[in-house]
Design an enzyme around this catalytic site. Structure first.
Site, short mmCIF file in Angstrom:
data_model
loop_
_atom_site.label_atom_id
_atom_site.label_comp_id
_atom_site.label_asym_id
_atom_site.label_seq_id
_atom_site.Cartn_x
_atom_site.Cartn_y
_atom_site.Cartn_z
N HIS A 138 -1.18 -1.39 -4.31
CA HIS A 138 -2.44 -1.06 -3.63
C HIS A 138 -2.51 0.45 -3.44
O HIS A 138 -1.60 1.06 -2.88
CB HIS A 138 -2.49 -1.79 -2.29
CG HIS A 138 -3.80 -1.68 -1.59
ND1 HIS A 138 -4.91 -2.43 -1.92
CD2 HIS A 138 -4.19 -0.90 -0.54
CE1 HIS A 138 -5.92 -2.13 -1.13
NE2 HIS A 138 -5.51 -1.19 -0.27
N ASP B 47 -4.71 3.45 -2.00
CA ASP B 47 -5.75 3.79 -1.04
C ASP B 47 -6.29 5.20 -1.26
O ASP B 47 -5.62 6.19 -0.97
CB ASP B 47 -5.19 3.69 0.39
CG ASP B 47 -5.05 2.26 0.86
OD1 ASP B 47 -6.02 1.49 0.71
OD2 ASP B 47 -3.97 1.90 1.37
N MET C 155 -8.77 8.07 -0.26
CA MET C 155 -9.56 8.53 0.90
C MET C 155 -10.05 9.95 0.66
O MET C 155 -9.32 10.78 0.11
CB MET C 155 -8.70 8.49 2.15
CG MET C 155 -8.12 7.11 2.43
SD MET C 155 -7.20 7.10 3.98
CE MET C 155 -6.54 5.44 3.95
N MET D 147 -12.11 4.48 -0.78
CA MET D 147 -12.77 4.79 0.48
C MET D 147 -13.37 6.17 0.31
O MET D 147 -12.91 7.16 0.89
CB MET D 147 -11.75 4.74 1.64
CG MET D 147 -11.31 3.32 1.98
SD MET D 147 -9.75 3.26 2.89
CE MET D 147 -8.59 3.25 1.53
N ASP E 111 -6.64 -6.61 4.33
CA ASP E 111 -6.06 -5.26 4.32
C ASP E 111 -6.07 -4.67 5.72
O ASP E 111 -7.13 -4.41 6.28
CB ASP E 111 -6.87 -4.38 3.35
CG ASP E 111 -6.27 -2.99 3.16
OD1 ASP E 111 -5.19 -2.71 3.73
OD2 ASP E 111 -6.89 -2.19 2.44
N HIS F 219 -8.34 0.89 -4.03
CA HIS F 219 -9.26 0.72 -2.90
C HIS F 219 -9.93 2.06 -2.64
O HIS F 219 -9.31 2.97 -2.08
CB HIS F 219 -8.43 0.24 -1.69
CG HIS F 219 -9.22 0.06 -0.44
ND1 HIS F 219 -8.64 -0.18 0.78
CD2 HIS F 219 -10.57 0.09 -0.21
CE1 HIS F 219 -9.57 -0.29 1.71
NE2 HIS F 219 -10.76 -0.12 1.13
N SER G 131 0.86 -1.19 0.00
CA SER G 131 0.00 0.00 0.00
C SER G 131 0.89 1.24 0.00
O SER G 131 1.63 1.48 0.96
CB SER G 131 -0.88 0.02 1.25
OG SER G 131 -1.40 1.34 1.41
N MET H 28 -11.35 -5.85 5.34
CA MET H 28 -10.58 -4.92 6.16
C MET H 28 -10.35 -5.56 7.53
O MET H 28 -11.30 -6.00 8.18
CB MET H 28 -11.34 -3.60 6.38
CG MET H 28 -11.56 -2.74 5.15
SD MET H 28 -10.09 -2.03 4.41
CE MET H 28 -9.22 -1.30 5.77
C1 DX5 Z 1 -6.37 1.52 5.53
C2 DX5 Z 1 -5.87 1.11 4.17
C3 DX5 Z 1 -4.78 0.09 4.20
C4 DX5 Z 1 -3.53 0.53 4.90
C5 DX5 Z 1 -2.74 -0.68 5.31
O1 DX5 Z 1 -7.51 2.30 5.38
O2 DX5 Z 1 -6.92 0.57 3.41
O3 DX5 Z 1 -4.48 -0.33 2.87
O4 DX5 Z 1 -2.72 1.33 4.13
O5 DX5 Z 1 -1.63 -0.24 6.04
P1 DX5 Z 1 -0.92 -1.19 7.08
O6 DX5 Z 1 -0.40 -2.37 6.30
O7 DX5 Z 1 0.18 -0.34 7.63
O8 DX5 Z 1 -1.94 -1.60 8.09
ZN ZN Z 2 -6.45 -0.40 1.42
#
Ligand code: DX5
Ligand code: ZN
Length: 224
Positions: free
Chosen positions: A32, A34, A36, A68, A179, A66, A7, A137
């Site tokens: 990956h 992310d 947000m 969010m 994840d 991903h 990620s 998650m």
């Molecule tokens: C959280 C993300 C994850 C996060 C994982 O909202 O979706 O992908 O980056 O990070 P680690 O591996 O540090 O938990």
């Molecule tokens: Zn993620």
């Protein structure tokens, strides 16, 4: 069979292109990404323009987006056009889950639902045919570096049963991606529970040697 998806949330944002190249050289199977929005989750990261800019650095390595964000449909089109290979979204963030999944497929992108720790598995029941992957998650979404929630191990096992039943009926295998809080100490347990794709942010980008970090995760998979 097992895949590691670093990620880039935990990467150096001032050098994202180089970081993507570096984890691919180190053995990453997916990137990956992310996304947000400070609305669906209490944090803000990057959008489709950044994905488009990073695509040449990813080369043939699939970009696992991903989302969010809420709402999701406009972002599905934007990320598909920006080079996403897999798009996951949270069912709570879509008014019409089946329609959002179809929008992803219309763009020839693989579709996945992302389930929060407290989201029940029965939300999957009527859309299994449209899922190419399921993202579970194991932390509440929004931040990297959180601790794995232990109760998620039993949830992975229950989901594996559901996916195996679906495979018996249809011949279609649906992989489970885990994840949040994945590291080289717990990954073998998650393999034993039935997961196949592992997102890891801090466990990779928090280390100096990415190749060593990814190989420790892959070695953990083989012990599962
Ligand atoms: C959280 C993300 C994850 C996060 C994982 O909202 O979706 O992908 O980056 O990070 P680690 O591996 O540090 O938990
Ligand atoms: Zn993620």
């Amino acid at each position: 069979m097992y895949r590691i998806a670093p990620s880039i949330l935990s990467a150096d944002f001032a050098r994202l292109g180089e970081e993507v190249s570096a984890v691919i050289a180190a053995g990453a199977d997916y990137i990956h990404f992310d996304v947000m929005d400070n609305h669906y989750v209490p944090n803000l990261t990057f959008g489709a323009m950044v994905c488009r800019a990073l695509k040449p650095y990813a080369g043939d390595t699939p970009i696992d987006v991903h989302l969010m964000v809420e709402p999701v449909d406009d972002m599905i089109a934007a990320f598909a056009d920006a080079g996403a290979n897999i798009i996951s979204f949270h069912p709570e963030a879509s008014r019409h889950i089946d329609r959002s999944l179809s929008l992803i497929h219309e763009k020839n992108v693989q579709a996945a639902l992302a389930l929060n720790p407290a989201t029940p598995l029965n939300i999957l029941e009527n859309v299994m045919d449209k899922l190419d992957m399921i993202l579970l998650m194991s932390v509440n979404p929004g931040f990297g570096g959180q601790k794995f929630i232990p109760a998620m191990r039993a949830k992975i096992r229950r989901l594996r049963q559901i996916c195996d039943m679906h495979e018996q009926q249809t011949g279609r295998h649906i992989p489970i991606e885990v994840d949040g809080g994945v590291n080289s100490n717990n990954i073998s347990e998650l393999v034993a529970d039935g997961a196949e794709i592992f997102v890891a942010g801090s466990a990779i980008f928090g280390q100096k040697d990415y190749a060593q970090a990814i190989s420790a995760l892959k070695q953990g998979c083989l012990k599962g």
